[in-house]
Design an enzyme around this catalytic site. Structure first.
Site, PDB file in Angstrom:
ATOM      1  N   GLU A  35       6.740  18.830 -13.324  1.00 22.76           N
ATOM      2  CA  GLU A  35       7.388  17.587 -12.909  1.00 22.76           C
ATOM      3  C   GLU A  35       8.890  17.630 -13.171  1.00 22.76           C
ATOM      4  O   GLU A  35       9.682  17.117 -12.372  1.00 22.76           O
ATOM      5  CB  GLU A  35       6.746  16.390 -13.614  1.00 22.76           C
ATOM      6  CG  GLU A  35       5.302  16.126 -13.207  1.00 22.76           C
ATOM      7  CD  GLU A  35       5.129  15.772 -11.731  1.00 22.76           C
ATOM      8  OE1 GLU A  35       6.139  15.545 -11.029  1.00 22.76           O
ATOM      9  OE2 GLU A  35       3.983  15.743 -11.270  1.00 22.76           O
ATOM     10  N   TYR A 118       8.361   7.755 -13.351  1.00 18.72           N
ATOM     11  CA  TYR A 118       7.536   8.621 -12.525  1.00 18.72           C
ATOM     12  C   TYR A 118       6.894   9.735 -13.349  1.00 18.72           C
ATOM     13  O   TYR A 118       5.678   9.934 -13.312  1.00 18.72           O
ATOM     14  CB  TYR A 118       8.347   9.235 -11.370  1.00 18.72           C
ATOM     15  CG  TYR A 118       7.573  10.373 -10.743  1.00 18.72           C
ATOM     16  CD1 TYR A 118       6.509  10.114  -9.894  1.00 18.72           C
ATOM     17  CD2 TYR A 118       7.853  11.696 -11.066  1.00 18.72           C
ATOM     18  CE1 TYR A 118       5.742  11.140  -9.362  1.00 18.72           C
ATOM     19  CE2 TYR A 118       7.103  12.730 -10.551  1.00 18.72           C
ATOM     20  CZ  TYR A 118       6.048  12.446  -9.696  1.00 18.72           C
ATOM     21  OH  TYR A 118       5.278  13.466  -9.199  1.00 18.72           O
ATOM     22  N   ASP A 136       6.733   8.377  -6.363  1.00 16.67           N
ATOM     23  CA  ASP A 136       7.909   9.215  -6.164  1.00 16.67           C
ATOM     24  C   ASP A 136       8.559   8.837  -4.840  1.00 16.67           C
ATOM     25  O   ASP A 136       8.165   7.852  -4.192  1.00 16.67           O
ATOM     26  CB  ASP A 136       7.549  10.703  -6.224  1.00 16.67           C
ATOM     27  CG  ASP A 136       6.823  11.195  -4.980  1.00 16.67           C
ATOM     28  OD1 ASP A 136       6.328  10.352  -4.183  1.00 16.67           O
ATOM     29  OD2 ASP A 136       6.732  12.421  -4.782  1.00 16.67           O
ATOM     30  N   CYS A 190       4.346  11.652   6.766  1.00 17.50           N
ATOM     31  CA  CYS A 190       5.210  10.468   6.850  1.00 17.50           C
ATOM     32  C   CYS A 190       6.601  10.829   6.327  1.00 17.50           C
ATOM     33  O   CYS A 190       7.098  10.256   5.363  1.00 17.50           O
ATOM     34  CB  CYS A 190       4.589   9.325   6.047  1.00 17.50           C
ATOM     35  SG  CYS A 190       5.354   7.715   6.337  1.00 17.50           S
ATOM     36  N   CYS A 197       3.278  10.456  13.238  1.00 14.51           N
ATOM     37  CA  CYS A 197       2.369   9.307  13.186  1.00 14.51           C
ATOM     38  C   CYS A 197       1.024   9.606  13.841  1.00 14.51           C
ATOM     39  O   CYS A 197       0.002   9.026  13.452  1.00 14.51           O
ATOM     40  CB  CYS A 197       3.027   8.099  13.840  1.00 14.51           C
ATOM     41  SG  CYS A 197       4.544   7.574  12.992  1.00 14.51           S
ATOM     42  N   CYS A 200      -1.359  10.808  11.195  1.00  8.98           N
ATOM     43  CA  CYS A 200      -1.416  10.015   9.969  1.00  8.98           C
ATOM     44  C   CYS A 200      -2.747   9.261   9.851  1.00  8.98           C
ATOM     45  O   CYS A 200      -3.154   8.570  10.792  1.00  8.98           O
ATOM     46  CB  CYS A 200      -0.258   9.025   9.937  1.00  8.98           C
ATOM     47  SG  CYS A 200      -0.248   7.997   8.444  1.00  8.98           S
ATOM     48  N   CYS A 206      -0.969   0.730   9.720  1.00  4.91           N
ATOM     49  CA  CYS A 206       0.415   0.827   9.257  1.00  4.91           C
ATOM     50  C   CYS A 206       1.233  -0.347   9.802  1.00  4.91           C
ATOM     51  O   CYS A 206       1.310  -0.553  11.023  1.00  4.91           O
ATOM     52  CB  CYS A 206       1.020   2.149   9.731  1.00  4.91           C
ATOM     53  SG  CYS A 206       2.786   2.312   9.380  1.00  4.91           S
TER      54      CYS A 206
END
Length: 288
Positions: A35, A118, A136, A190, A197, A200, A206
């Site tokens: 991370e 985060y 994030d 995305c 899209c 997705c 959405c």
């Protein structure tokens, strides 16, 4: 709010990338190191350096026992080298405060050097399996579009944690998958500039798509250009010291051909102030 968890889980199980930190048994220390390295750095640059880092320092105590200069040197070309010093300090804190074990509690994680909302929640969720919202940049974009109907997220806000909490299922294992899936969806589908899209799993629910993809503007803080920046000058100075056999050099010999010597000197001063290098008797060196 529409159910986003079920399609995210199904999509993730079929499309998630095979990344080291997602493999069974990777451990909390490996998750924490990954991370730190992934902050503002692409995955493909992180993986080889992460593996080398964990081979050299497989526990926090191993890193804590090494001089800070080693951490800065082995950070190599990941950028933002202050992260290397922060990670070293966090390792010392884990050794001294937590008997060498990466803590599980979010507040304990937040108390470590270099760890914010985060990273603390990512370690608690992905290493220890606890239920928290993990948000994030990619997750924020998915939430902005699917939930808020906006083309881009605004500046980071505590609201994002509340929105992520609202879509997490009650099941703790499923909540961890949804956290990972939202990040993965933002990274692969995305995306900021060219969202796919048609691929997705959230396209039928959405809010941004339902509104006709309005351009609601982008109020995020833009990163300054790297070429010719103080960041580039700082990187050049650090590279000289990392590559030097003894990791030090006479001040006058450090990038003497830099186009703007005032900028070079400013970069040196800022590196000294950040603790990334030391100035001793007319020489510069990595910290000891």
């Amino acid at each position: 709010m529409p159910d986003l968890a079920a399609p995210l889980i199904e999509w993730y199980r079929e499309n998630a990338r095979d990344l080291p930190w997602r493999r069974a048994g990777f451990g909390a220390w490996g998750t924490l190191v990954s991370e730190f390295m992934l902050q503002q750095t692409p995955v493909n640059r992180v993986i080889p350096l992460l593996e080398a880092w964990l081979e050299r320092w497989p526990t926090p105590a191993d890193l804590a026992a090494a001089p800070p200069a080693d951490a800065v040197r082995h950070w190599a070309n990941l950028g933002y080298p202050r992260r290397a010093l922060w990670l070293h300090r966090a390792a010392v804190e884990i050794r001294d405060r937590h008997d060498g074990v990466v803590p599980r509690d979010v507040d304990d994680l937040l108390a470590l050097t270099g760890i914010g909302d985060y990273t603390a929640r990512a370690v608690a969720v992905f290493a220890y399996g606890d239920r928290h919202p993990v948000v994030d940049t990619n997750t924020r974009r998915v939430l902005a579009r699917a939930v808020g109907g906006r083309s881009q997220p605004g500046p980071a806000a505590r609201r994002d944690l509340a929105e992520m909490t609202a879509i997490l299922p009650a099941s703790i294992p499923d909540a961890a998958v949804v956290n990972a899936a939202a990040m993965e969806l933002g990274a692969l589908v995305c995306t900021a500039r060219a969202p796919r899209c048609e691929a997705c799993p959230l396209s039928d629910r959405c809010a941004w798509r339902a509104a006709g993809y309005p351009d609601t503007g982008d109020t995020r803080v833009k990163q300054a250009r790297y070429e010719g920046s103080d960041r580039q000058a700082r990187g050049a100075v650090l590279r000289v010291l990392r590559d030097a056999p003894t990791h030090d050099a006479a001040s006058a010999e450090v990038v003497p051909d830099w186009p703007d010597l005032i900028q070079r000197d400013r970069a040196i001063d800022s590196l000294v102030a950040d603790g990334l290098i030391e100035a001793v008797d007319g020489r510069l060196r990595l910290p000891r």
